[in-house]
Design a protein around this motif. Structure first.
Motif, short mmCIF file in Angstrom:
data_model
loop_
_atom_site.label_atom_id
_atom_site.label_comp_id
_atom_site.label_asym_id
_atom_site.label_seq_id
_atom_site.Cartn_x
_atom_site.Cartn_y
_atom_site.Cartn_z
N TYR A 114 12.63 3.84 3.86
CA TYR A 114 12.23 2.40 3.53
C TYR A 114 11.59 1.46 4.80
CZ TYR A 114 12.20 -2.22 1.55
OH TYR A 114 11.97 -3.54 1.20
N SER A 117 8.25 2.66 4.59
CA SER A 117 7.52 1.98 3.62
C SER A 117 6.83 0.50 4.01
CB SER A 117 8.16 1.75 2.10
OG SER A 117 9.10 0.92 2.39
N LEU A 172 5.49 1.30 -4.46
CA LEU A 172 6.26 -0.08 -4.27
C LEU A 172 4.89 -1.08 -4.38
CD1 LEU A 172 9.04 0.09 -1.76
CD2 LEU A 172 9.13 -0.04 -4.19
N TYR A 173 3.91 -0.74 -3.33
CA TYR A 173 2.55 -1.42 -3.29
C TYR A 173 1.89 -1.70 -4.70
CZ TYR A 173 -2.17 -2.67 -1.81
OH TYR A 173 -3.16 -3.15 -1.50
N ALA A 176 3.88 -3.82 -7.02
CA ALA A 176 3.77 -5.37 -6.89
C ALA A 176 2.56 -5.83 -7.26
CB ALA A 176 4.15 -5.52 -5.30
N VAL A 198 9.11 -6.82 -4.56
CA VAL A 198 9.10 -5.35 -4.85
C VAL A 198 8.31 -4.91 -3.79
CG1 VAL A 198 7.52 -3.73 -6.20
CG2 VAL A 198 8.65 -5.62 -7.48
N SER A 199 7.25 -5.54 -2.91
CA SER A 199 7.01 -5.19 -1.70
C SER A 199 6.61 -6.29 -0.80
CB SER A 199 5.55 -4.56 -1.94
OG SER A 199 4.74 -4.15 -0.83
N SER A 293 9.94 8.78 -5.92
CA SER A 293 8.76 8.34 -6.04
C SER A 293 7.97 9.71 -6.10
CB SER A 293 8.39 7.34 -4.94
OG SER A 293 6.73 7.30 -4.93
#
Length: 478
Positions: A114, A117, A172-173, A176, A198-199, A293
C-alpha cells in the motif's frame, strides 16, 4: 448472432450505487461541472498517455515529502523505534548487503504494497505514465529502505513495495478516475470525495491544485462488471494445524470489479491495465481477509466467429490472502487470457486463466513455534469461470494456487502449497438485488523441520446479500 438486449448495461451503473450509498450523494452532476471539457485520451490528435499536465519534479518532491511525514509519524508512535534516522544510519545502509527481513506479515505484505501504491499514485496523478510511475515507486522504495528506516535494507520489501505497489496502485488509480471521468450520478463535490477515498494520492493532487494538476484519466469506455456482497459464513471443515488462532465464524463484505472485459465494441487494450480485476474481502475477524489486483500489462484481443471474444497477454498481479489460520502474499507475472463465449442469446460463459511466477511469502497465523514461514519465488496459477443466465443468475468458480516448490527461505528446505477455491450461485431477486450462496475453501500443505503438522484447512458456507451493478451480471454485448 443476435444477443439479448439485457447483455451489458452501461458502465455508469458499474459503481454508482456503491459510491452513492457510501457518500449519500445526489443523483445528478452539476451543469457547470469543471471536468466536462477535458479532452479525451482517445482523440485522434493525442497520443495514448499524453496528459494535460505532467511534472517529474512535483512527483519526486511529493514522494519525498510523504516519506518524511511517514518517518516522523513512525518515529513518534511505533515501537520498537526503527525510524530514528541519522547520517550514520544512512551511510551504514548504503554499504550494507540487502537481506530478507522478518517484520510482521501484515507490515511486509499489506503495508509495504500500500505504501508503494502511494508512491505510484503520486507519480501517476502528476501525469506520468504507468511505467514511469512504476520507476518512481521503485526509486521511492529504495530511498525508504536506505534513508527511511535504520534497519538493514530488505530485498523482499523492495519487491513488494515497488512492483506490488504499482499493480495495486494502478487499479486504485483507475477506479478513482472512473468516478471523476463519468460521474456516476454524483455531484462534483461528492465525486472528489469518493475518488480521494479510493486513491488518496489522486485526491491530494486534485485538492492542492483544484483539479488542474490531476486531470481525470479517461477510460475509453471499458465494459465493467462489479458487485458488492454482505453476509456471513459458517465453518464446515477446519484443520488448524500449528496455528493457535481461534476458530470463528465470519461476517464479511466482499467487493469485486472487472474492468475492460473483452468484446466491448471500439475498446482497445493498448495500455497497461486496460483490463484488470480487483477483489477485496473484509471480515470481522481478519480485517482485510483477501486483496487482489491482476491486470494485463501487454496483450492483444482475439476472436473466433461471432460468439467468442478474448484478450491474451502478460499479466501483473498482487495477491494477499489471510484466512485466519495461515497467510500468503505474492507479487508476480503470468501469461494468461480473458474471454467471453455466447452459448445462446441468453447464456454466456466468461473466464480467466493465467499461470506464472511470483515472489511469494507464506506463513502460519499465530504459529505455535517460530520459523513457520517461507519467502521466495514460486509458481502460481489462477482460473475463473462465470456462467451467466443473462437476466437471472450467475454461477461462478474460481481457483488460485501457489504451487509446491523449494522456496528460498532462510534455514528451511521445506515446501509450501496454498490453494484458495470459491464456488457461488447468485440469483437475482429484483432489479439489482440478489442473494448468493457461497462456498470458500482455503488449504495449505507444507513442511517445516520442527513442526509435525503438515496441513491446514478452512472451509465455510455463507449466505450473502448481493448488489449486482449490472442486471445482466456483466455479459458483454457486441
Amino acid at each position: 448472432m443476435k444477443k439479448s438486449r439485457n447483455g451489458f448495461e452501461p458502465r455508469q451503473r458499474a459503481c454508482a450505487a456503491l459510491l452513492a450509498l457510501a457518500t449519500g450523494a445526489g443523483n445528478a452532476a452539476s451543469a457547470d461541472d469543471p471536468l466536462q471539457d477535458i479532452v479525451r485520451d482517445d482523440a485522434p490528435a493525442r497520443p495514448l498517455d499524453d496528459r494535460l499536465y505532467k511534472s517529474y519534479g512535483a512527483a519526486a518532491l511529493e514522494i519525498l515529502g510523504f516519506q518524511l511525514a511517514l518517518n516522523r509519524v513512525d518515529h513518534a508512535f511505533v515501537r520498537p523505534d526503527d525510524y530514528d534516522v541519522s547520517v550514520g544510519s544512512i551511510r551504514r545502509n548504503l554499504h550494507s548487503s540487502w537481506v530478507v527481513d522478518r517484520d510482521p506479515f501484515k507490515i511486509n505484505q499489506l503495508g509495504h504494497p500500500y505504501q508503494g501504491s502511494v508512491y505510484f499514485g503520486l507519480a501517476r496523478s502528476n501525469g506520468l505514465t504507468f511505467w514511469e510511475s512504476m520507476g518512481y515507486a521503485f526509486a521511492g522504495s529504495a530511498v525508504w529502505e536506505i534513508a527511511g528506516e535504520t534497519t538493514t535494507p530488505s530485498r523482499n520489501d523492495q519487491i513488494t513495495t515497488s512492483f506490488g505497489g504499482s499493480f495495486l496502485g494502478e487499479a486504485l488509480y483507475r477506479m478513482a478516475n472512473l468516478v471523476l471521468d463519468e460521474g456516476y450520478g454524483l455531484s462534483p463535490q461528492w465525486r472528489e470525495v469518493a475518488a480521494a477515498a479510493v486513491s488518496p494520492p489522486l485526491g491530494f493532487n486534485r485538492h492542492v491544485a483544484g483539479g488542474r494538476r490531476a486531470a481525470p484519466w479517461v477510460s475509453n469506455s471499458p465494459a465493467i462488471w462489479g458487485r458488492l456482497q454482505l453476509g456471513a459464513g459458517g465453518i464446515t471443515s477446519s484443520n488448524v494445524g500449528p496455528s493457535l488462532a481461534p476458530r470463528r465464524n465470519e461476517v464479511a463484505a466482499d467487493f469485486a470489479l472487472d474492468y475492460g472485459l473483452p468484446g466491448q465494441p471500439g475498446y482497445t487494450w493498448r495500455r497497461p491495465y486496460d483490463y484488470f480485476l480487483f477483489r477485496v474481502r473484509m471480515s470481522n475477524v481478519q480485517g482485510v481477509e483477501s486483496l487482489a489486483s491482476r491486470g494485463m500489462l501487454f496483450g492483444a484481443p482475439y476472436g473466433f466467429g461471432r460468439s467468442l471474444n478474448g484478450i491474451a497477454g502478460l499479466y501483473g498481479s498482487y495477491d494477499y490472502l489471510a484466512p485466519q489460520l495461515f497467510r500468503v502474499a505474492s507479487t508476480g507475472l503470468s501469461l494468461g487470457s480473458n474471454a467471453q463465449l455466447w452459448l445462446s442469446d441468453h447464456y454466456a460463459l466468461q473466464g480467466h486463466a493465467s499461470a506464472g511466477i511470483g515472489y511469494t511469502s507464506t506463513g502460519t497465523n499465530r504459529a505455535s513455534t517460530s520459523g513457520q514461514y517461507h519467502y521466495g519465488f514460486a509458481p502460481q496459477a489462477m482460473l475463473m469461470l462465470r456462467l451467466i443466465g443473462v437476466d437471472r443468475f450467475a454461477f461462478e468458480l474460481s481457483a488460485l494456487e501457489f504451487f509446491d516448490g523449494k522456496l528460498t527461505s532462510p534455514g528451511s528446505d521445506g515446501a509450501d502449497r496454498v490453494f484458495r477455491g470459491d464456488a457461488s450461485l447468485t440469483w437475482r431477486v429484483t432489479g439489482h438485488h440478489a442473494v448468493t450462496l457461497k462456498y470458500l475453501t482455503s488449504r495449505r500443505t507444507f513442511a517445516f523441520e520442527s513442526v509435525p503438522e503438515r496441513q491446514q484447512r478452512r472451509d465455510t458456507v455463507g449466505l450473502y446479500y448481493t448488489y449486482q451493478f449490472a442486471r445482466a451480471f456483466g455479459a458483454v454485448n457486441w
